[in-house]
Design a protein around this motif. Structure first.
Motif, PDB file in Angstrom:
ATOM      1  N   GLU A 175       0.800  -1.222   0.000  1.00 18.14           N
ATOM      2  CA  GLU A 175       0.000   0.000   0.000  1.00 18.14           C
ATOM      3  C   GLU A 175       0.825   1.260   0.000  1.00 18.14           C
ATOM      4  OE1 GLU A 175      -2.451  -0.831   3.450  1.00 18.14           O
ATOM      5  OE2 GLU A 175      -1.321   0.647   4.598  1.00 18.14           O
ATOM      6  N   LEU A 178       1.731   6.196   4.297  1.00 17.49           N
ATOM      7  CA  LEU A 178       0.986   7.269   4.953  1.00 17.49           C
ATOM      8  C   LEU A 178       1.923   8.021   5.883  1.00 17.49           C
ATOM      9  CD1 LEU A 178      -2.247   5.315   5.950  1.00 17.49           C
ATOM     10  CD2 LEU A 178      -1.974   6.880   4.020  1.00 17.49           C
ATOM     11  N   GLU A 182       0.615   8.759  14.263  1.00 15.98           N
ATOM     12  CA  GLU A 182      -0.374   7.687  14.405  1.00 15.98           C
ATOM     13  C   GLU A 182      -1.172   7.861  15.679  1.00 15.98           C
ATOM     14  OE1 GLU A 182       1.070   3.668  13.810  1.00 15.98           O
ATOM     15  OE2 GLU A 182       2.584   4.454  12.435  1.00 15.98           O
ATOM     16  N   GLU A 273      -4.951   0.371   9.973  1.00 14.70           N
ATOM     17  CA  GLU A 273      -5.424  -1.002  10.186  1.00 14.70           C
ATOM     18  C   GLU A 273      -6.572  -0.994  11.167  1.00 14.70           C
ATOM     19  OE1 GLU A 273      -3.040  -3.594  12.576  1.00 14.70           O
ATOM     20  OE2 GLU A 273      -2.536  -2.011  13.981  1.00 14.70           O
TER      21      GLU A 273
HETATM   22  P1  AMP Z   1      -0.131  -2.533  11.009  1.00 11.32           P
HETATM   23  O1  AMP Z   1       0.164  -3.914  11.508  1.00 11.32           O
HETATM   24  O2  AMP Z   1      -0.923  -2.489   9.750  1.00 11.32           O
HETATM   25  O3  AMP Z   1      -0.643  -1.634  12.090  1.00 11.32           O
HETATM   26  O4  AMP Z   1       1.278  -1.865  10.727  1.00 11.32           O
HETATM   27  C1  AMP Z   1       2.251  -1.744  11.717  1.00 11.32           C
HETATM   28  C2  AMP Z   1       2.920  -0.394  11.620  1.00 11.32           C
HETATM   29  O5  AMP Z   1       3.500  -0.213  10.325  1.00 11.32           O
HETATM   30  C3  AMP Z   1       1.958   0.774  11.751  1.00 11.32           C
HETATM   31  O6  AMP Z   1       1.706   1.105  13.077  1.00 11.32           O
HETATM   32  C4  AMP Z   1       2.714   1.870  11.042  1.00 11.32           C
HETATM   33  O7  AMP Z   1       3.727   2.404  11.868  1.00 11.32           O
HETATM   34  C5  AMP Z   1       3.377   1.132   9.917  1.00 11.32           C
HETATM   35  N1  AMP Z   1       2.515   1.238   8.736  1.00 11.32           N
HETATM   36  C6  AMP Z   1       1.556   0.384   8.350  1.00 11.32           C
HETATM   37  N2  AMP Z   1       0.948   0.790   7.219  1.00 11.32           N
HETATM   38  C7  AMP Z   1       1.546   1.938   6.864  1.00 11.32           C
HETATM   39  C8  AMP Z   1       1.371   2.854   5.765  1.00 11.32           C
HETATM   40  N3  AMP Z   1       0.485   2.654   4.802  1.00 11.32           N
HETATM   41  N4  AMP Z   1       2.157   3.953   5.744  1.00 11.32           N
HETATM   42  C9  AMP Z   1       3.077   4.163   6.715  1.00 11.32           C
HETATM   43  N5  AMP Z   1       3.303   3.350   7.751  1.00 11.32           N
HETATM   44  C10 AMP Z   1       2.551   2.247   7.829  1.00 11.32           C
END
Ligand code: AMP
Ligand code: GLY
Length: 418
Positions: A175, A178, A182, A273
């Motif tokens: 993806e 972003l 957060e 997420e």
């Molecule tokens: P998730 O398991 O999807 O929460 O991803 C773990 C961590 O990865 C998140 O807390 C973000 O720090 C980073 N992350 C996930 N998706 C993105 C994204 N699209 N852009 C930037 N950082 C991301």
């Protein structure tokens, strides 16, 4: 009310602590629990992933509410098994837990509900992966589709590392990156009514300054002095309510805790997420600030009567939690080391700072480490600076050979507030 909590982390310790302070709770049980939870709840040794065993235990104990803490039992259908024996349960069905269990499913729900999130591709072949990485450019975001305890995500500017992570997974979501801070926003829902809690911020990287690998979370704080006061209301309207409505429309209503992991980008709020349960370590700080007794809120979600509940009440205090992790976490952690200083914290820092146990167990009268994240030291104060001071003073009393913790939890937010 007799309550059974399923799980064994610091989140479950925080839930049990909060429930133990609720005058309506007459008996508190936890399975499997840990050495710290044993101080506030009666422990039962069962496999948390075995729905029939959990349902049987809940029936035997005559509990009126089961609270399922972690994602793995939810995705395994433990809440369904408990519901089948007629006991109210806080936690989504197996189908609804796919909101966390499959990132591709979550993306599909968000698209249908018009919820703002990063643009993405679901990829299963090398060619699809290369095309997706090329389409978005660096920094690359590569996510394992399934459950990975917060460790299945790689964010990197290194194209080869992005490809290598994708090659390790059966199905990946690639993806758009972003940018922006957060926020974790939790909401309690019965599938229809959505009750947002207070926002928190989690520190996902292992090392100070947000360096090092992603972890399950190394610390958290609440409130967020830098956030727009309208944030919660906006996320309720644009993210939480539409998602809950879409899940109901699909015939798989989501009840329990909906966790929105958000990025506050220059173009507005985007969902990073969803999780289907309380976050760890954010729960430790959110519950530290909740004044409304918890059991009634969780029971109302389980029974579908949230609309009748009064507004939640919150303390103006700030809360900070610092995770103490084993040597080598988030790699294979070293376990079995004695933990010292727990009594000192209880004697000198309570009630403003206290230890919530995660990977611990009792061994011949001593408490020893038994997992990657070992403890979550939580403190409250008039502001973040005071909560931080108290949390780190308590952390300083804890002895655990080879342990690690971040020293900068809530540091930036505390400074800006001063
Ligand atoms: P998730 O398991 O999807 O929460 O991803 C773990 C961590 O990865 C998140 O807390 C973000 O720090 C980073 N992350 C996930 N998706 C993105 C994204 N699209 N852009 C930037 N950082 C991301
Ligand atoms: N704090 C991140 C999580 O619970 O997934």
């Amino acid at each position: 009310m007799k309550v059974l909590v399923i799980g064994s982390g610091a989140r479950e310790h925080a839930l049990c602590r909060c429930l133990s302070l609720d005058p309506d709770v007459t008996a508190l049980h936890c399975a499997p629990g840990n050495a710290g939870i044993a101080e506030v709840a009666q422990l039962h040794r069962i496999d948390a992933l075995d729905g029939e065993a959990v349902a049987a235990l809940a029936t035997d104990l005559g509990v009126e509410l089961v609270v399922v803490g972690p994602e793995a039992p939810l995705v395994a259908g433990v809440a369904d098994a408990v519901r089948e024996v007629g006991i109210p349960v806080f936690g989504p069905s197996q189908e609804a837990a796919q909101l966390e269990g499959s990132k591709a499913f979550a993306k599909d729900v968000m698209a249908a509900a018009g919820v703002p999130t990063a643009r993405s591709y679901v990829c299963t072949t090398v060619q699809e992966v290369e095309e997706a990485l090329d389409a978005f450019g660096a920094p690359y975001v590569v996510k394992d589709d399934g459950l990975a305890a917060g460790k299945g995500v790689v964010v990197t500017t290194d194209l080869e590392a992005a490809k290598a992570h994708a090659a390790d997974c059966e199905r990946v979501v690639i993806e758009e990156f972003l940018d922006g801070p957060e926020v974790s926003l939790f909401a309690v829902t019965d599938g229809e009514t959505v009750l947002p809690l207070q926002p928190a911020q989690d520190f996902k990287r292992a090392l100070d300054g947000d360096e090092g690998p992603n972890t399950g979370g190394m610390g958290a704080y609440s409130p967020l002095p830098w956030a727009d006061p309208k944030l919660v209301e906006e996320v309720l309207r644009t993210v939480l309510q539409p998602t809950v409505d879409e899940m109901r429309r699909r015939g798989t209503p989501f009840s329990g805790l909906l966790y929105a992991g958000l990025a506050i980008t220059s173009r507005g709020v985007r969902v990073i997420e969803f999780n289907a349960r309380f976050g760890d370590p954010e729960t430790q700080v959110v519950l530290a600030r909740l004044k409304t007794p918890l059991a009634g809120v969780l029971l109302a979600a389980a029974k579908g009567t949230l609309a009748d509940l009064e507004a939640l009440r919150w303390s103006d205090d700030a809360a900070v939690t610092v995770v103490v992790a084993s040597h080598n976490y988030p790699g294979t952690p070293r376990t079995g080391d004695p933990i010292t200083g727990l009594d000192e914290v209880a004697a000198q820092d309570a009630p403003f700072a206290y230890v919530l146990h995660a990977g611990t167990r009792s061994e011949g009268g001593a408490v020893v480490s038994a997992g990657g994240r070992v403890l979550s030291v939580t403190a409250t104060g008039a502001d973040l600076a005071e909560a931080r001071r108290r949390a780190y003073r308590a952390v300083g009393r804890i002895g655990l050979d080879g342990s690690q913790h971040r020293t900068d939890i809530a540091a930036k937010a505390a400074e800006a507030a001063v």
